[in-house]
Design a protein around this motif. Sequence first.
Motif, PDB file in Angstrom:
ATOM      1  N   SER A  61       0.767  -1.092  -0.016  1.00 12.97           N
ATOM      2  CA  SER A  61      -0.003  -0.148   0.001  1.00 12.97           C
ATOM      3  C   SER A  61       0.986   1.290  -0.003  1.00 12.97           C
ATOM      4  O   SER A  61       0.432   2.364  -0.140  1.00 12.97           O
ATOM      5  N   GLU A  62       2.134   0.952   0.314  1.00 12.00           N
ATOM      6  CA  GLU A  62       3.104   2.314   0.250  1.00 12.00           C
ATOM      7  C   GLU A  62       3.689   2.435  -1.223  1.00 12.00           C
ATOM      8  O   GLU A  62       4.435   3.503  -1.284  1.00 12.00           O
ATOM      9  N   HIS A  63       3.495   1.652  -2.109  1.00  9.07           N
ATOM     10  CA  HIS A  63       3.990   1.605  -3.310  1.00  9.07           C
ATOM     11  C   HIS A  63       3.060   2.162  -4.625  1.00  9.07           C
ATOM     12  O   HIS A  63       1.924   1.889  -4.116  1.00  9.07           O
ATOM     13  N   THR A  64       3.573   2.712  -5.573  1.00  8.91           N
ATOM     14  CA  THR A  64       2.763   2.956  -6.812  1.00  8.91           C
ATOM     15  C   THR A  64       3.007   1.482  -7.578  1.00  8.91           C
ATOM     16  O   THR A  64       3.847   1.097  -7.946  1.00  8.91           O
ATOM     17  N   LEU A  65       1.736   1.193  -8.239  1.00  4.73           N
ATOM     18  CA  LEU A  65       1.705   0.117  -9.044  1.00  4.73           C
ATOM     19  C   LEU A  65       1.485   0.518 -10.476  1.00  4.73           C
ATOM     20  O   LEU A  65       0.426   1.181 -10.741  1.00  4.73           O
ATOM     21  N   LEU A  66       2.421   0.141 -11.469  1.00  2.00           N
ATOM     22  CA  LEU A  66       2.229   0.617 -12.764  1.00  2.00           C
ATOM     23  C   LEU A  66       1.989  -0.694 -13.604  1.00  2.00           C
ATOM     24  O   LEU A  66       2.908  -1.542 -13.290  1.00  2.00           O
ATOM     25  N   PHE A  67       0.888  -0.937 -14.120  1.00  2.48           N
ATOM     26  CA  PHE A  67       0.505  -2.460 -14.562  1.00  2.48           C
ATOM     27  C   PHE A  67       0.364  -2.179 -16.218  1.00  2.48           C
ATOM     28  O   PHE A  67      -0.333  -0.976 -16.407  1.00  2.48           O
ATOM     29  N   ASP A  68       0.536  -2.926 -16.840  1.00  2.22           N
ATOM     30  CA  ASP A  68       0.210  -3.191 -18.358  1.00  2.22           C
ATOM     31  C   ASP A  68      -1.122  -3.614 -18.489  1.00  2.22           C
ATOM     32  O   ASP A  68      -1.422  -4.722 -18.222  1.00  2.22           O
ATOM     33  N   VAL A  69      -2.002  -2.673 -18.956  1.00  2.00           N
ATOM     34  CA  VAL A  69      -3.483  -3.078 -19.378  1.00  2.00           C
ATOM     35  C   VAL A  69      -3.553  -4.559 -20.055  1.00  2.00           C
ATOM     36  O   VAL A  69      -4.076  -5.754 -19.518  1.00  2.00           O
ATOM     37  N   GLU A  70      -2.940  -4.507 -21.020  1.00  2.00           N
ATOM     38  CA  GLU A  70      -3.221  -5.581 -22.156  1.00  2.00           C
ATOM     39  C   GLU A  70      -2.444  -6.674 -21.917  1.00  2.00           C
ATOM     40  O   GLU A  70      -2.622  -8.045 -21.930  1.00  2.00           O
ATOM     41  N   GLY A  71      -0.974  -6.499 -21.214  1.00  2.00           N
ATOM     42  CA  GLY A  71      -0.147  -7.577 -20.904  1.00  2.00           C
ATOM     43  C   GLY A  71      -0.232  -8.241 -19.495  1.00  2.00           C
ATOM     44  O   GLY A  71       0.315  -9.153 -19.237  1.00  2.00           O
ATOM     45  N   ALA A  72      -0.880  -7.576 -18.556  1.00  2.00           N
ATOM     46  CA  ALA A  72      -1.003  -8.083 -17.116  1.00  2.00           C
ATOM     47  C   ALA A  72      -2.442  -7.984 -16.770  1.00  2.00           C
ATOM     48  O   ALA A  72      -3.102  -8.967 -15.933  1.00  2.00           O
ATOM     49  N   LEU A  73      -3.232  -6.953 -17.033  1.00  2.00           N
ATOM     50  CA  LEU A  73      -4.543  -6.826 -16.273  1.00  2.00           C
ATOM     51  C   LEU A  73      -5.581  -7.783 -16.764  1.00  2.00           C
ATOM     52  O   LEU A  73      -6.419  -8.407 -16.203  1.00  2.00           O
ATOM     53  N   LEU A  74      -5.778  -7.944 -18.286  1.00  2.00           N
ATOM     54  CA  LEU A  74      -6.729  -8.584 -18.863  1.00  2.00           C
ATOM     55  C   LEU A  74      -6.182 -10.212 -19.270  1.00  2.00           C
ATOM     56  O   LEU A  74      -5.099 -10.273 -19.454  1.00  2.00           O
ATOM     57  N   ARG A  75      -7.180 -11.080 -19.166  1.00  2.00           N
ATOM     58  CA  ARG A  75      -6.842 -12.189 -19.427  1.00  2.00           C
ATOM     59  C   ARG A  75      -6.535 -12.845 -20.736  1.00  2.00           C
ATOM     60  O   ARG A  75      -5.590 -13.775 -20.932  1.00  2.00           O
ATOM     61  N   SER A  76      -7.389 -12.289 -21.650  1.00  2.00           N
ATOM     62  CA  SER A  76      -7.309 -12.377 -23.232  1.00  2.00           C
ATOM     63  C   SER A  76      -5.702 -11.742 -23.724  1.00  2.00           C
ATOM     64  O   SER A  76      -5.457 -10.669 -23.099  1.00  2.00           O
ATOM     65  N   SER A  77      -5.443 -12.405 -24.556  1.00  2.00           N
ATOM     66  CA  SER A  77      -4.089 -11.912 -25.205  1.00  2.00           C
ATOM     67  C   SER A  77      -4.304 -10.870 -26.481  1.00  2.00           C
ATOM     68  O   SER A  77      -3.415 -10.519 -27.129  1.00  2.00           O
ATOM     69  N   SER A  78      -5.566 -10.915 -26.687  1.00  2.00           N
ATOM     70  CA  SER A  78      -6.095 -10.228 -28.109  1.00  2.00           C
ATOM     71  C   SER A  78      -6.775  -9.110 -27.682  1.00  2.00           C
ATOM     72  O   SER A  78      -7.636  -9.187 -26.773  1.00  2.00           O
ATOM     73  N   VAL A  79      -6.727  -8.063 -28.425  1.00  2.00           N
ATOM     74  CA  VAL A  79      -7.277  -6.578 -28.401  1.00  2.00           C
ATOM     75  C   VAL A  79      -8.255  -6.630 -29.573  1.00  2.00           C
ATOM     76  O   VAL A  79      -8.973  -5.634 -29.648  1.00  2.00           O
ATOM     77  N   PHE A  80      -8.274  -7.734 -30.268  1.00  2.00           N
ATOM     78  CA  PHE A  80      -9.502  -7.425 -31.485  1.00  2.00           C
ATOM     79  C   PHE A  80     -10.822  -7.353 -31.079  1.00  2.00           C
ATOM     80  O   PHE A  80     -11.447  -6.422 -31.622  1.00  2.00           O
ATOM     81  N   PRO A  81     -11.155  -8.158 -30.001  1.00  2.00           N
ATOM     82  CA  PRO A  81     -12.602  -7.758 -29.781  1.00  2.00           C
ATOM     83  C   PRO A  81     -13.059  -6.573 -29.297  1.00  2.00           C
ATOM     84  O   PRO A  81     -14.203  -5.885 -29.652  1.00  2.00           O
ATOM     85  N   TYR A  82     -12.177  -5.592 -28.617  1.00  2.00           N
ATOM     86  CA  TYR A  82     -12.654  -4.445 -28.355  1.00  2.00           C
ATOM     87  C   TYR A  82     -12.560  -3.428 -29.482  1.00  2.00           C
ATOM     88  O   TYR A  82     -13.193  -2.505 -29.592  1.00  2.00           O
ATOM     89  N   PHE A  83     -11.715  -3.749 -30.262  1.00  2.00           N
ATOM     90  CA  PHE A  83     -11.736  -2.737 -31.765  1.00  2.00           C
ATOM     91  C   PHE A  83     -12.918  -3.371 -32.506  1.00  2.00           C
ATOM     92  O   PHE A  83     -13.313  -2.462 -33.109  1.00  2.00           O
ATOM     93  N   MET A  84     -13.164  -4.553 -32.551  1.00  2.00           N
ATOM     94  CA  MET A  84     -14.560  -4.971 -33.106  1.00  2.00           C
ATOM     95  C   MET A  84     -15.686  -4.152 -32.563  1.00  2.00           C
ATOM     96  O   MET A  84     -16.510  -3.752 -33.032  1.00  2.00           O
ATOM     97  N   LEU A  85     -15.754  -3.960 -31.440  1.00  3.30           N
ATOM     98  CA  LEU A  85     -16.838  -3.466 -30.623  1.00  3.30           C
ATOM     99  C   LEU A  85     -16.998  -1.819 -31.157  1.00  3.30           C
ATOM    100  O   LEU A  85     -18.004  -1.368 -31.344  1.00  3.30           O
ATOM    101  N   VAL A  86     -15.757  -1.339 -31.250  1.00  2.82           N
ATOM    102  CA  VAL A  86     -15.670   0.052 -31.629  1.00  2.82           C
ATOM    103  C   VAL A  86     -16.116   0.187 -33.248  1.00  2.82           C
ATOM    104  O   VAL A  86     -16.741   1.122 -33.296  1.00  2.82           O
ATOM    105  N   ALA A  87     -15.842  -0.721 -33.967  1.00  2.00           N
ATOM    106  CA  ALA A  87     -16.219  -0.753 -35.487  1.00  2.00           C
ATOM    107  C   ALA A  87     -17.592  -0.796 -35.514  1.00  2.00           C
ATOM    108  O   ALA A  87     -18.183  -0.305 -36.275  1.00  2.00           O
ATOM    109  N   PHE A  88     -18.094  -1.839 -34.852  1.00  2.00           N
ATOM    110  CA  PHE A  88     -19.508  -2.093 -35.203  1.00  2.00           C
ATOM    111  C   PHE A  88     -20.229  -1.189 -34.353  1.00  2.00           C
ATOM    112  O   PHE A  88     -21.310  -0.687 -35.231  1.00  2.00           O
ATOM    113  N   GLU A  89     -20.057  -0.878 -33.261  1.00  5.77           N
ATOM    114  CA  GLU A  89     -21.046   0.191 -32.528  1.00  5.77           C
ATOM    115  C   GLU A  89     -21.141   1.408 -32.864  1.00  5.77           C
ATOM    116  O   GLU A  89     -21.932   2.190 -32.993  1.00  5.77           O
ATOM    117  N   ALA A  90     -19.774   2.064 -33.068  1.00  5.88           N
ATOM    118  CA  ALA A  90     -19.543   3.573 -33.458  1.00  5.88           C
ATOM    119  C   ALA A  90     -19.392   3.624 -35.147  1.00  5.88           C
ATOM    120  O   ALA A  90     -19.942   4.604 -35.563  1.00  5.88           O
TER     121      ALA A  90
END
Length: 543
Positions: A61-90
């Motif tokens: 709790s005394e440290h700052t945590l710098l984390f990689d969203v795509e490489g550490a936070l999310l379980r999936s190794s692909s970002v294609f679904p998020y871009f597909m959502l942008v392409a389809f919805e927007a």
Amino acid sequence: MKFFFKSLFFFWYRFFFKPLKNFRRSNSSSYITTTIATAQSSFNKYRRFSSSSLLHRSDLSEHTLLFDVEGALLRSSSVFPYFMLVAFEAGGLIRAIVLVLTYPFVCLVGEDLGMKIMVMVCFLGIKEKSFRVGRAVLPKFMLEDVGSEIFEVVNGAGKRVGLSKMPRVMVESFLEEYLKVDFVVGREIKVFCGYFLGFMEEREKVDEHALELLQEGKGSSSPSNVIAISGFRNKDFLHRDIFSRCKEVYLVGDGERKRWQKLSRDKYPKPLIFHDGRLALSPTFFDSLAILTWLPFAVVLAILRIATALTLPFSISTPLLTLTGLRLDSTLPSEESAATKSKVNGNLYVCNHRTLLDPLYISFLLRKKVVAVTYSLSRMSEILAPIKTVRLTRKREEDARMMKELLMEGDLVVCPEGTTCREPYLLRFSPLFSELCEEISPVAIDSHVSMFHGTTAGGLKCMDPLFFLMNPFPYYSLHLLHNVTTTTASSSDDDDNSRFVAANQVQSQIGEALGFQCTKLTRKDKYLILAGNEGIVSGNSKK
């Protein structure tokens, strides 16, 4: 001649090439030794990620945590679904098809260039002010992809800095609003005249911004007090300056991330109550192919289902609709039929609101026509509705008088939430219905889809029934609950309070039957979050 060239070769080999070869070998050996020694000293701070070891650190709790969203936070190794959502919805269907056709090439050109291509396809020409996918659509899918193990570590840190390769506009709301991250570092998309150009700033500028945060003390008291978590796959920890400034760097492998447990809903820092978008599943590449392949057949199937419901009587249309894939689960209380027959006026059915088809399903369940009152409805939906629909004016006295007149004519269905909610929550019930009669019939409604949502806050409301019926096997459950007795409305303060008590009682009864959580949120709250307006539009527009 042959002997001459052979002798010449051995001469040069003995007096020139061989000494040069020995010299290069000795220098190469010393270079490798030096490199290994440097790497060993540098890699002492790089460790394999272990959630248990980090969680048991008393100084986390005394440290700052710098984390990689795509490489550490999310379980999936692909970002294609998020871009597909942008392409389809927007961007729409055409842009989504272009992204799917481009993706095989994206996989061949490398991660960084592939990201730039997807950003260009998804964002080029999109209006910046109207872009709400990052706030209304993506957080739901990203939350479902967060690993429980990494979340506990991130949640235990003093300050949290999220580092993403994706455009900042895609991840900012998810990280700040739902994970309560202190700082988000992502790549900005260039804008011209209010429209996205599809070009991202270089990654070096993102690293510079992150370093500035650390050096200025916004991320921590000192850069050496930062713990970083990244992934093995992207190799960023080998060459990015941002990781070299951290005190410790923990590395996560793809295999380990896939074994992580999905973050349960009760652990969300902020409850996910509202979200928008038509796609109901995370559109991986192969799921996207399946959706686009199914789409032409889905339109034909939806039209067939609508025609069947509009033209045929209940006794014939109900089994035919079941054959087309519609699923209906329903229950009726044993005394409902007797109570219904004994009443002179019509019954007042009060239900929670899942889709625009709620009153229609109640009509199919009762096998008789009912009247539905709505706060607003598109003109197309009113024309196609097989039952009578009446628009409310939002004026209490006038609406109460009109609903009482409709009850004198027959059964009436009202959705007091005033808008739909997809998640297992109930919005605040407007107490107007409790003033109409002494006995109310609550109806608990739930629905499930596999491909397309039949509701929207920012899209065309007239397309809602079509999208719901485009699902292969859309599911509806209706449960008529025991009647609730209330008092007739009067002008006294006690009676004025009793109508709120009755409304809350009906809400609690429906919530208990469905296992949903009751809230005090309203239609206005939903539309302010998802669409940036209060949800009050003209009759020729959206709901």
